[in-house]
Design an enzyme around this catalytic site. Structure first.
Site, PDB file in Angstrom:
ATOM      1  CB  SER A  65      -1.041  -0.324   1.199  1.00 46.32           C
ATOM      2  OG  SER A  65      -2.306   1.040   1.268  1.00 46.32           O
ATOM      3  CG  ASP A 281      -3.346  -0.599  -1.408  1.00 43.52           C
ATOM      4  OD1 ASP A 281      -3.342   0.082  -1.568  1.00 43.52           O
ATOM      5  OD2 ASP A 281      -3.412  -1.337  -0.383  1.00 43.52           O
ATOM      6  CD  GLU A 373      -7.588   4.130   9.152  1.00 43.07           C
ATOM      7  OE1 GLU A 373      -6.432   3.473  10.549  1.00 43.07           O
ATOM      8  OE2 GLU A 373      -7.412   3.504   7.901  1.00 43.07           O
ATOM      9  CG  ASN A 375      -5.015   6.830   6.923  1.00 38.94           C
ATOM     10  OD1 ASN A 375      -6.172   6.804   6.874  1.00 38.94           O
ATOM     11  ND2 ASN A 375      -4.457   5.510   7.407  1.00 38.94           N
ATOM     12  N   GLY A 504       2.278  -0.095  12.925  1.00 38.88           N
ATOM     13  CA  GLY A 504       1.972  -1.628  12.504  1.00 38.88           C
ATOM     14  C   GLY A 504       1.837  -1.578  11.165  1.00 38.88           C
ATOM     15  CB  THR A 505       1.619  -0.281   7.755  1.00 37.24           C
ATOM     16  OG1 THR A 505       2.051   1.334   8.544  1.00 37.24           O
ATOM     17  CG2 THR A 505       0.430  -0.965   7.974  1.00 37.24           C
TER      18      THR A 505
HETATM   19  C1  G16 Z   1      -2.997   0.968   7.028  1.00 34.50           C
HETATM   20  C2  G16 Z   1      -4.216   0.795   7.203  1.00 34.50           C
HETATM   21  C3  G16 Z   1      -5.023   1.670   7.519  1.00 34.50           C
HETATM   22  C4  G16 Z   1      -3.906   2.466   8.168  1.00 34.50           C
HETATM   23  C5  G16 Z   1      -2.468   2.479   8.047  1.00 34.50           C
HETATM   24  C6  G16 Z   1      -1.510   3.050   8.505  1.00 34.50           C
HETATM   25  O1  G16 Z   1      -3.482   1.302   4.952  1.00 34.50           O
HETATM   26  O2  G16 Z   1      -5.348   0.017   6.236  1.00 34.50           O
HETATM   27  O3  G16 Z   1      -6.237   1.575   8.702  1.00 34.50           O
HETATM   28  O4  G16 Z   1      -4.448   3.666   9.242  1.00 34.50           O
HETATM   29  O5  G16 Z   1      -2.006   1.422   7.250  1.00 34.50           O
HETATM   30  O6  G16 Z   1      -1.474   1.798   9.739  1.00 34.50           O
HETATM   31  P1  G16 Z   1      -0.279   2.288  10.892  1.00 34.50           P
HETATM   32  O7  G16 Z   1      -0.190   3.810  11.346  1.00 34.50           O
HETATM   33  O8  G16 Z   1      -0.514   0.963  11.907  1.00 34.50           O
HETATM   34  O9  G16 Z   1       1.278   2.317  10.509  1.00 34.50           O
HETATM   35  P2  G16 Z   1      -2.472   0.938   4.125  1.00 34.50           P
HETATM   36  O10 G16 Z   1      -3.196   2.643   3.298  1.00 34.50           O
HETATM   37  O11 G16 Z   1      -1.269   1.760   4.534  1.00 34.50           O
HETATM   38  O12 G16 Z   1      -3.555  -0.440   3.970  1.00 34.50           O
END
Ligand code: G16
Length: 547
Positions: A65, A281, A373, A375, A504-505
């Site tokens: 993403s 994505d 969200e 974002n 988490g990403t």
């Molecule tokens: C993903 C999740 C979203 C989240 C974002 C950032 O988005 O689907 O719900 O807001 O990650 O998450 P974090 O702050 O935990 O890094 P995407 O668009 O990257 O798949």
């Protein structure tokens, strides 16, 4: 009969780097693409098990993403097109982290715990984004599925929300739509054309300039080109950052625009004219424009949620339908948006943890749940009963013209929305439809309320799991002393709020701050970053004040 020895042999072609431990994050696994081959193979296995368990088609999307090009990741999609059930996230983590010699035991344990019957063949839908690494990684998923003797359908290049849509269509015997990309384009376009065809009569006052779409150099632009013929020239748009030259998500895309609070590179900005950015994505979208003085104005997920929920609420009133409407946000929602929704619009507002999986489930508790969200990741979900009532009313011959037209517009809105997950294309069409119907320019939409100045920063720490949170991530429970430090800093500024949470990403801690002025929001974010750096094991250079 499953030949587990075959699984074992095939898994040797997708070896796990010994000792590598990965955690299922906000939206699946996400890390450097080099470390993901074994994860993909194993997610192919898990998707097949999930498909057998649910006796439905399951989806696997290969994408990272909004992350940089060199990363990749995987999102698992459940039967109704939603993110995989949280209970299965731990199986995903177990399977991913099992060393080679423990893989079969882990697999068999899951089969036993879930009492999965291995007799029937399963079906898994696979899709991927435009990353260079995605083709090989999606092949690894397909290998995982076939090693269990199950079937797969490789859709190749698709947006994440398209795959969510396809899975749902497949599992609902076509009642949600046709399980093909053409079906997706047709369903959404038809609804968009229906809504906007009523607009000329309503008098179109929105700005007539073509919409500028920044495709983040990802899959979105490609899919907009495919969709264009279906839209019957009802939407005039120009594509930028379409992936033909620049790098994915680099200095462009929804995440860049939102976090940096500036327009992307490669998009020609004309004062007053509206632009939007997708992410890599195409499951997120934000809008923006420059005012005549050249100042950047952002309309993020909060502004989108407000626009859409106001539109739906007005239609409900006009149609005389008594359905409960709620908006679901996260801690990142701008304080002004929450205030506006609760006090001016008088809708229920809920705050949940980051991650569309959390928002989606919270939204499903209401007749109509609008979730976004900040974002730009979000959609609208309608309960079965709400959909039935809307459809019933739209078909009622005894209605007055006014009520009938509102009910029909609600019905078209239901069809225009991709209810499975946030979808940049579907959201964009809905926003364009609302602006056209309401005769709103982007500036008028922006004026619905004024955002509190805010800033988001990232801090590198040795182990982001050092940070734990509670209260929908609005307060930190560890490390010791961090929340007290944040409270002390927040107390120095007016209209201020700040929180921190582990991403988490990405391998970072995220810091959010808002205050009465941009300078104060920047100082607050900097001071809180410093507290994180010192109390949560910061690595590398100490955060510096923003210029
Ligand atoms: C993903 C999740 C979203 C989240 C974002 C950032 O988005 O689907 O719900 O807001 O990650 O998450 P974090 O702050 O935990 O890094 P995407 O668009 O990257 O798949």
């Amino acid at each position: 009969m499953v030949h587990f020895e075959g699984v074992s042999l095939k898994s040797l072609l997708h070896p796990k780097p010994a000792g590598l431990v990965l955690q299922y994050g906000t939206a699946g696994f996400r890390t450097t693409a080099r470390h993901l081959d074994h994860v993909m193979f194993r997610m192919g296995l898990l998707a097949a098990l999930r498909a057998k368990k649910t006796m439905s088609t399951i989806g696997v999307m290969v994408t990272a993403s909004h992350n940089p090009e060199e990363d990749n990741g995987v999102k698992l999609i459940d039967p109704m097109g939603e993110m995989v059930a949280v209970a299965w996230e731990s199986y995903a983590t177990q399977l991913t982290n099992a060393e080679q010699d423990a893989l079969l035991t882990t697999l068999k344990d899951i089969i036993k715990q879930e009492a999965i019957s291995m007799d029937k063949k399963a079906m898994v839908f696979v899709g991927r984004d435009t990353r260079l690494s995605s083709e090989d990684l999606s092949q690894a998923v397909l290998d995982g599925v076939s090693s269990l003797g199950d079937h797969s359908h490789d859709f190749g290049l698709v947006t994440t929300p398209q795959l969510h849509y396809l899975v749902r269509c497949q599992n609902t015997n076509g009642s949600y739509g046709n399980a093909s990309l053409e079906g997706y384009y047709q369903k959404l376009s038809q609804a968009f054309v229906q809504i906007t065809s009523k607009v000329n009569a309503v008098k179109l006052t929105t700005d007539q300039s073509p919409l500028r779409i920044d495709g983040a150099n990802g899959i979105g632009a490609l899919k907009m080109r495919e969709m264009e013929p279906f839209l019957q020239q009802r939407l005039s748009f120009n594509l930028y950052n379409d992936g033909t030259s620049g790098r994915l998500n680099h200095l462009c895309g929804a995440d860049y625009v939102k976090v940096q609070q500036r327009s992307p590179q490669g998009v020609e900005m004309v004062a007053g004219e509206r632009c939007c950015s997708f992410d890599g994505d195409a499951d997120r979208i934000v809008y923006y424009y420059h005012n005549p003085q050249g100042h950047f104005h952002l309309l993020d997920g909060d502004k989108i949620a407000t626009l859409i929920s106001t539109f739906i609420k007005e239609l409900l009133t006009q149609a005389g339908l008594n359905l409960q409407l709620a908006v679901v946000q996260t801690a990142y929602a701008n304080g002004s948006s929450t205030h506006f929704l609760q006090n001016n619009m008088k809708v229920i507002v809920e705050c949940v943890k980051t991650g569309v999986k959390h928002l989606h489930h919270a939204a499903q508790k209401f007749d109509i749940g609008v979730y976004f969200e900040a974002n730009g990741h979000g959609t609208v979900v309608f309960s079965d009963s709400a959909e039935e009532q809307i459809k019933g009313l739209a078909a009622d011959p005894s209605l007055t013209e006014d009520r009938k037209s509102a009910a029909q517009m609600l019905e078209d809105t239901v069809n225009l929305v991709n209810q499975t997950v946030g979808d940049a294309i579907s959201d964009m069409l809905l926003i364009e439809a609302v602006l056209a119907v309401r005769g709103l320019s982007v500036q008028q939409w922006d004026k619905i309320y004024t955002d509190l100045p805010n800033r988001q920063l990232k801090v590198k720490v040795a182990d982001r799991r050092a940070i734990d949170t509670t209260d929908a991530e609005r307060r930190a429970t560890s490390p010791a002393g961090l929340q007290e430090a944040i409270d002390g800093i927040v107390g120095k500024y007016s209209l201020s709020r700040s929180f921190v949470r582990p991403s988490g990403t990405e391998d970072v801690v995220r810091v959010y701050a808002e205050a009465d002025t941009q300078a104060n929001a920047d100082c607050l974010a900097y001071e809180v970053s410093l507290a994180v750096y010192h109390l949560a094991g910061g690595v590398g250079e100490e955060p510096k004040p923003l210029q």
